[in-house]
Design a protein around this motif. Structure first.
Motif: not given
Length: 340
Positions: A190, A225, A227
Protein backbone atom coordinates in the motif's frame (compact mmCIF):
# COMPACT_ATOMS: atom_id res chain seq x y z
CA UNK A 1 1.18 4.91 43.82
CA UNK A 2 4.96 4.84 43.62
CA UNK A 3 6.78 5.89 40.47
CA UNK A 4 9.88 4.18 39.13
CA UNK A 5 12.15 4.44 36.13
CA UNK A 6 15.35 2.73 35.05
CA UNK A 7 18.12 2.24 34.10
CA UNK A 8 19.88 5.31 35.38
CA UNK A 9 23.11 5.74 37.33
CA UNK A 10 21.16 5.90 40.58
CA UNK A 11 18.43 3.38 39.60
CA UNK A 12 19.99 0.41 37.85
CA UNK A 13 18.36 -2.88 36.89
CA UNK A 14 18.88 -5.19 39.86
CA UNK A 15 16.01 -7.71 39.77
CA UNK A 16 14.54 -10.29 37.38
CA UNK A 17 11.21 -8.46 37.37
CA UNK A 18 12.89 -5.21 36.31
CA UNK A 19 14.79 -7.00 33.55
CA UNK A 20 11.62 -8.70 32.29
CA UNK A 21 9.60 -5.48 32.45
CA UNK A 22 12.31 -3.62 30.57
CA UNK A 23 12.96 -6.07 27.77
CA UNK A 24 9.46 -7.44 27.15
CA UNK A 25 8.67 -4.02 25.71
CA UNK A 26 11.50 -4.36 23.19
CA UNK A 27 10.22 -7.55 21.55
CA UNK A 28 6.99 -9.55 21.50
CA UNK A 29 7.07 -13.15 22.72
CA UNK A 30 7.72 -15.89 20.20
CA UNK A 31 10.06 -18.19 18.31
CA UNK A 32 12.91 -16.75 16.23
CA UNK A 33 12.44 -17.97 12.64
CA UNK A 34 12.78 -16.73 9.08
CA UNK A 35 9.42 -18.31 8.20
CA UNK A 36 6.43 -19.87 9.91
CA UNK A 37 7.19 -22.90 7.73
CA UNK A 38 10.63 -23.34 9.34
CA UNK A 39 11.48 -26.03 11.89
CA UNK A 40 12.67 -23.73 14.69
CA UNK A 41 11.27 -25.20 17.94
CA UNK A 42 8.70 -27.12 15.93
CA UNK A 43 7.09 -30.15 17.58
CA UNK A 44 6.62 -33.35 15.54
CA UNK A 45 5.37 -36.88 16.30
CA UNK A 46 6.34 -40.27 14.88
CA UNK A 47 4.01 -42.89 16.45
CA UNK A 48 5.98 -42.94 19.70
CA UNK A 49 5.30 -42.11 23.33
CA UNK A 50 7.41 -38.98 22.92
CA UNK A 51 7.22 -36.02 20.60
CA UNK A 52 10.31 -34.24 19.28
CA UNK A 53 11.11 -30.56 19.76
CA UNK A 54 13.47 -29.20 17.10
CA UNK A 55 16.39 -26.92 17.85
CA UNK A 56 15.70 -23.22 17.95
CA UNK A 57 15.52 -20.00 19.92
CA UNK A 58 12.73 -17.98 21.49
CA UNK A 59 11.94 -14.88 23.53
CA UNK A 60 9.54 -15.06 26.50
CA UNK A 61 8.78 -11.96 28.58
CA UNK A 62 12.22 -10.47 28.21
CA UNK A 63 14.13 -13.73 28.64
CA UNK A 64 16.07 -15.65 26.01
CA UNK A 65 15.62 -19.40 25.41
CA UNK A 66 17.73 -21.76 23.31
CA UNK A 67 17.47 -25.46 22.45
CA UNK A 68 20.60 -26.58 20.60
CA UNK A 69 19.50 -30.09 19.55
CA UNK A 70 16.37 -32.21 19.06
CA UNK A 71 14.68 -32.81 22.41
CA UNK A 72 12.24 -35.64 23.21
CA UNK A 73 9.21 -34.67 25.31
CA UNK A 74 7.31 -37.50 27.02
CA UNK A 75 3.59 -37.93 26.31
CA UNK A 76 1.52 -39.27 29.24
CA UNK A 77 -0.74 -42.23 28.36
CA UNK A 78 -4.39 -41.35 27.92
CA UNK A 79 -5.97 -43.73 30.41
CA UNK A 80 -8.72 -41.47 31.66
CA UNK A 81 -11.71 -42.73 29.66
CA UNK A 82 -13.10 -43.31 26.21
CA UNK A 83 -12.40 -39.87 24.76
CA UNK A 84 -9.38 -38.35 23.08
CA UNK A 85 -7.34 -36.03 25.27
CA UNK A 86 -6.29 -32.59 24.06
CA UNK A 87 -2.91 -31.44 25.39
CA UNK A 88 -0.62 -28.48 24.94
CA UNK A 89 3.15 -28.12 24.70
CA UNK A 90 4.34 -24.74 25.92
CA UNK A 91 7.47 -22.76 26.50
CA UNK A 92 7.24 -21.67 30.15
CA UNK A 93 9.12 -18.87 31.87
CA UNK A 94 9.18 -19.65 35.58
CA UNK A 95 10.96 -17.04 37.78
CA UNK A 96 10.76 -19.33 40.82
CA UNK A 97 12.81 -21.93 38.94
CA UNK A 98 15.13 -19.37 37.36
CA UNK A 99 14.49 -20.98 33.99
CA UNK A 100 12.50 -21.02 30.76
CA UNK A 101 11.75 -24.61 29.71
CA UNK A 102 9.49 -26.72 27.49
CA UNK A 103 6.55 -28.21 29.37
CA UNK A 104 3.82 -30.71 28.51
CA UNK A 105 0.34 -29.76 29.78
CA UNK A 106 -2.41 -32.38 29.77
CA UNK A 107 -5.97 -31.32 29.07
CA UNK A 108 -9.25 -33.08 28.49
CA UNK A 109 -12.02 -32.68 25.95
CA UNK A 110 -10.66 -29.13 25.55
CA UNK A 111 -7.09 -27.89 25.30
CA UNK A 112 -5.66 -26.41 28.51
CA UNK A 113 -5.33 -22.66 28.78
CA UNK A 114 -2.06 -20.76 28.93
CA UNK A 115 -0.76 -19.54 32.27
CA UNK A 116 0.25 -15.90 31.91
CA UNK A 117 0.99 -14.02 35.11
CA UNK A 118 2.87 -10.77 34.80
CA UNK A 119 6.25 -11.06 36.57
CA UNK A 120 5.31 -14.67 37.31
CA UNK A 121 4.84 -17.86 35.32
CA UNK A 122 4.29 -17.03 31.66
CA UNK A 123 3.64 -19.53 28.86
CA UNK A 124 3.54 -19.30 25.08
CA UNK A 125 2.24 -22.17 22.90
CA UNK A 126 4.33 -24.44 20.69
CA UNK A 127 2.00 -27.30 19.72
CA UNK A 128 -1.36 -28.90 20.35
CA UNK A 129 -1.26 -32.67 20.85
CA UNK A 130 -4.27 -34.97 20.61
CA UNK A 131 -3.86 -38.38 22.27
CA UNK A 132 -6.45 -41.02 21.36
CA UNK A 133 -8.40 -42.82 24.12
CA UNK A 134 -6.22 -45.49 25.73
CA UNK A 135 -3.26 -44.56 23.56
CA UNK A 136 0.34 -44.08 24.64
CA UNK A 137 1.70 -43.01 21.26
CA UNK A 138 1.02 -40.01 19.03
CA UNK A 139 0.86 -40.22 15.21
CA UNK A 140 2.17 -37.33 13.06
CA UNK A 141 -1.41 -36.17 12.50
CA UNK A 142 -1.88 -35.82 16.25
CA UNK A 143 0.29 -32.69 16.44
CA UNK A 144 -0.82 -29.22 15.37
CA UNK A 145 1.76 -26.45 15.09
CA UNK A 146 0.63 -23.37 17.05
CA UNK A 147 3.93 -21.56 17.54
CA UNK A 148 4.00 -17.84 18.10
CA UNK A 149 6.80 -15.95 16.37
CA UNK A 150 8.69 -12.82 17.31
CA UNK A 151 7.81 -9.65 15.45
CA UNK A 152 9.96 -7.67 13.06
CA UNK A 153 9.92 -3.87 13.22
CA UNK A 154 9.19 -2.05 9.99
CA UNK A 155 12.30 -0.75 8.23
CA UNK A 156 12.72 2.04 5.72
CA UNK A 157 15.09 2.83 2.90
CA UNK A 158 15.43 3.41 -0.80
CA UNK A 159 13.65 1.32 -3.41
CA UNK A 160 16.97 1.18 -5.26
CA UNK A 161 18.62 -0.92 -2.57
CA UNK A 162 16.48 -2.93 -0.17
CA UNK A 163 17.68 -5.48 2.36
CA UNK A 164 17.01 -9.22 1.74
CA UNK A 165 13.27 -10.03 1.73
CA UNK A 166 12.97 -11.87 5.07
CA UNK A 167 9.46 -13.31 5.28
CA UNK A 168 7.04 -11.02 7.12
CA UNK A 169 9.32 -7.99 7.06
CA UNK A 170 7.71 -4.64 6.25
CA UNK A 171 9.75 -2.18 4.19
CA UNK A 172 8.88 1.48 3.65
CA UNK A 173 10.19 2.70 0.32
CA UNK A 174 11.07 6.39 0.05
CA UNK A 175 8.90 7.23 3.05
CA UNK A 176 5.52 6.36 1.49
CA UNK A 177 5.28 2.97 -0.27
CA UNK A 178 4.80 -0.15 1.88
CA UNK A 179 6.15 -3.56 0.85
CA UNK A 180 5.97 -6.93 2.63
CA UNK A 181 8.49 -9.71 2.03
CA UNK A 182 7.49 -13.32 1.35
CA UNK A 183 10.98 -14.75 1.77
CA UNK A 184 11.78 -14.45 -1.93
CA UNK A 185 10.69 -11.01 -3.06
CA UNK A 186 9.17 -7.73 -1.90
CA UNK A 187 5.45 -7.34 -2.64
CA UNK A 188 3.60 -4.02 -2.78
CA UNK A 189 1.23 -3.59 0.17
CA UNK A 190 0.00 0.00 0.00
CA UNK A 191 0.90 3.67 -0.08
CA UNK A 192 0.69 6.25 2.66
CA UNK A 193 -0.86 9.14 0.78
CA UNK A 194 -2.55 12.30 2.00
CA UNK A 195 -6.35 12.05 2.38
CA UNK A 196 -8.34 12.94 -0.71
CA UNK A 197 -7.12 13.20 -4.26
CA UNK A 198 -4.14 15.00 -5.75
CA UNK A 199 -4.32 17.72 -8.41
CA UNK A 200 -2.64 18.17 -11.78
CA UNK A 201 -3.24 20.46 -14.77
CA UNK A 202 -4.51 18.61 -17.87
CA UNK A 203 -3.12 19.82 -21.20
CA UNK A 204 -5.58 19.72 -24.11
CA UNK A 205 -4.46 19.58 -27.72
CA UNK A 206 -5.72 19.07 -31.27
CA UNK A 207 -2.84 17.69 -33.29
CA UNK A 208 0.20 19.85 -32.59
CA UNK A 209 -1.92 22.78 -31.31
CA UNK A 210 -2.55 23.41 -27.60
CA UNK A 211 -6.21 24.36 -27.16
CA UNK A 212 -7.05 27.68 -25.48
CA UNK A 213 -10.35 27.27 -23.65
CA UNK A 214 -10.47 30.91 -22.59
CA UNK A 215 -9.15 32.98 -19.69
CA UNK A 216 -10.47 31.70 -16.34
CA UNK A 217 -11.72 28.39 -17.75
CA UNK A 218 -12.13 25.61 -15.22
CA UNK A 219 -9.50 23.04 -16.22
CA UNK A 220 -9.46 20.45 -13.44
CA UNK A 221 -7.40 17.28 -13.07
CA UNK A 222 -7.65 15.00 -10.02
CA UNK A 223 -6.13 11.58 -9.31
CA UNK A 224 -5.65 9.13 -6.45
CA UNK A 225 -3.89 5.78 -6.11
CA UNK A 226 -6.38 2.98 -5.43
CA UNK A 227 -4.03 0.04 -5.06
CA UNK A 228 -0.62 -0.80 -6.43
CA UNK A 229 -0.33 0.82 -9.85
CA UNK A 230 -4.10 1.38 -10.27
CA UNK A 231 -5.16 5.03 -10.24
CA UNK A 232 -8.51 6.80 -10.32
CA UNK A 233 -8.55 9.98 -12.43
CA UNK A 234 -11.08 12.75 -13.11
CA UNK A 235 -10.68 15.44 -15.78
CA UNK A 236 -13.14 18.32 -16.23
CA UNK A 237 -13.16 21.33 -18.53
CA UNK A 238 -15.64 24.24 -18.49
CA UNK A 239 -14.54 26.79 -21.13
CA UNK A 240 -14.97 30.55 -21.00
CA UNK A 241 -14.54 31.02 -24.74
CA UNK A 242 -15.13 29.44 -28.11
CA UNK A 243 -11.93 27.76 -29.36
CA UNK A 244 -10.95 27.72 -33.01
CA UNK A 245 -12.37 24.84 -35.03
CA UNK A 246 -9.66 22.20 -35.47
CA UNK A 247 -9.77 19.17 -37.75
CA UNK A 248 -7.81 16.92 -35.40
CA UNK A 249 -9.44 14.97 -32.53
CA UNK A 250 -9.12 16.52 -29.09
CA UNK A 251 -6.60 14.86 -26.76
CA UNK A 252 -5.81 15.42 -23.08
CA UNK A 253 -2.91 14.43 -20.83
CA UNK A 254 -3.13 11.95 -17.94
CA UNK A 255 -1.30 12.39 -14.62
CA UNK A 256 0.90 9.33 -15.34
CA UNK A 257 1.61 7.24 -18.46
CA UNK A 258 -0.42 4.07 -18.93
CA UNK A 259 1.02 0.59 -18.61
CA UNK A 260 2.49 -1.00 -21.74
CA UNK A 261 0.23 -1.28 -24.78
CA UNK A 262 -3.06 -1.11 -22.84
CA UNK A 263 -5.97 0.72 -24.50
CA UNK A 264 -7.42 2.17 -21.33
CA UNK A 265 -11.09 3.27 -21.35
CA UNK A 266 -12.77 6.14 -19.47
CA UNK A 267 -16.35 7.31 -19.05
CA UNK A 268 -17.28 10.70 -20.57
CA UNK A 269 -20.20 13.03 -19.92
CA UNK A 270 -20.82 16.27 -21.86
CA UNK A 271 -23.42 18.82 -20.77
CA UNK A 272 -24.34 21.82 -22.92
CA UNK A 273 -25.43 25.17 -21.52
CA UNK A 274 -26.04 26.62 -24.97
CA UNK A 275 -29.18 24.84 -26.04
CA UNK A 276 -27.45 21.82 -27.59
CA UNK A 277 -27.96 18.28 -26.42
CA UNK A 278 -25.93 16.56 -23.73
CA UNK A 279 -24.27 13.21 -24.33
CA UNK A 280 -22.34 10.36 -22.81
CA UNK A 281 -19.43 8.59 -24.48
CA UNK A 282 -16.07 7.07 -23.79
CA UNK A 283 -12.44 8.08 -23.99
CA UNK A 284 -9.58 5.83 -25.05
CA UNK A 285 -5.80 5.74 -24.85
CA UNK A 286 -3.98 4.70 -28.03
CA UNK A 287 -0.46 3.68 -26.88
CA UNK A 288 0.67 3.63 -30.51
CA UNK A 289 0.16 7.42 -30.49
CA UNK A 290 0.95 8.24 -26.88
CA UNK A 291 0.97 6.50 -23.48
CA UNK A 292 0.67 9.78 -21.59
CA UNK A 293 -2.65 11.09 -22.88
CA UNK A 294 -6.18 10.21 -23.88
CA UNK A 295 -6.06 10.09 -27.68
CA UNK A 296 -9.77 9.87 -28.58
CA UNK A 297 -12.99 11.09 -26.97
CA UNK A 298 -15.96 9.54 -28.78
CA UNK A 299 -19.72 10.00 -28.83
CA UNK A 300 -22.45 7.97 -30.58
CA UNK A 301 -24.09 9.67 -33.59
CA UNK A 302 -27.11 9.10 -35.79
CA UNK A 303 -27.08 9.36 -39.60
CA UNK A 304 -27.81 13.07 -39.53
CA UNK A 305 -24.78 13.84 -37.37
CA UNK A 306 -26.85 14.29 -34.21
CA UNK A 307 -26.47 12.49 -30.91
CA UNK A 308 -28.18 9.10 -30.67
CA UNK A 309 -26.94 6.63 -28.01
CA UNK A 310 -28.85 3.75 -29.64
CA UNK A 311 -26.92 4.06 -32.92
CA UNK A 312 -23.61 2.17 -33.31
CA UNK A 313 -21.88 4.99 -35.23
CA UNK A 314 -19.40 7.08 -33.23
CA UNK A 315 -17.54 10.32 -33.88
CA UNK A 316 -14.31 11.70 -32.44
CA UNK A 317 -14.85 14.85 -30.42
CA UNK A 318 -13.43 18.04 -31.94
CA UNK A 319 -13.72 21.60 -30.69
CA UNK A 320 -16.75 22.41 -32.87
CA UNK A 321 -17.97 18.90 -33.70
CA UNK A 322 -20.35 17.19 -33.19
CA UNK A 323 -21.39 20.21 -31.10
CA UNK A 324 -19.90 23.67 -30.78
CA UNK A 325 -18.21 23.28 -27.36
CA UNK A 326 -17.99 26.77 -25.83
CA UNK A 327 -18.56 29.01 -22.81
CA UNK A 328 -20.53 27.31 -20.00
CA UNK A 329 -20.46 23.81 -21.49
CA UNK A 330 -18.94 21.06 -19.33
CA UNK A 331 -16.95 17.94 -20.23
CA UNK A 332 -16.10 15.36 -17.51
CA UNK A 333 -13.89 12.30 -18.00
CA UNK A 334 -13.38 9.76 -15.21
CA UNK A 335 -12.19 6.23 -14.71
CA UNK A 336 -9.53 3.86 -13.36
CA UNK A 337 -6.39 2.91 -15.23
CA UNK A 338 -3.11 1.07 -14.76
CA UNK A 339 0.03 3.18 -14.80
CA UNK A 340 3.41 2.07 -16.10
Amino acid sequence: MAQSSFPFGSSQITTEDQWSSYFRMAQVDGVFATSENGTDLKVTASNASTVALAAGEAWVQGTYYSNSASLNVSVPTNSGGGSARNDLIVLRRDPSADATTVQYKTGGTSFPSLTQTLNGTWEIPLARVTVAAGASVVPPSGVTDVRWFVGRPAVFGSSAYRRPPVRGQIHIDNGTDLFVADGTSWNYLGTAEPPGANSYTPVWNAGATIINWGTGSQNIGRYKRISGNLFWVKIQIIPTGNPTAYDDPIQVTLPFPVQGATRELFHVNMTSSNGEKSAIGEAMVFPSESTSKIARIRFPLADGGTFDVSHPEVANWKTNYPVNFRTGDCMTISGVYEIA
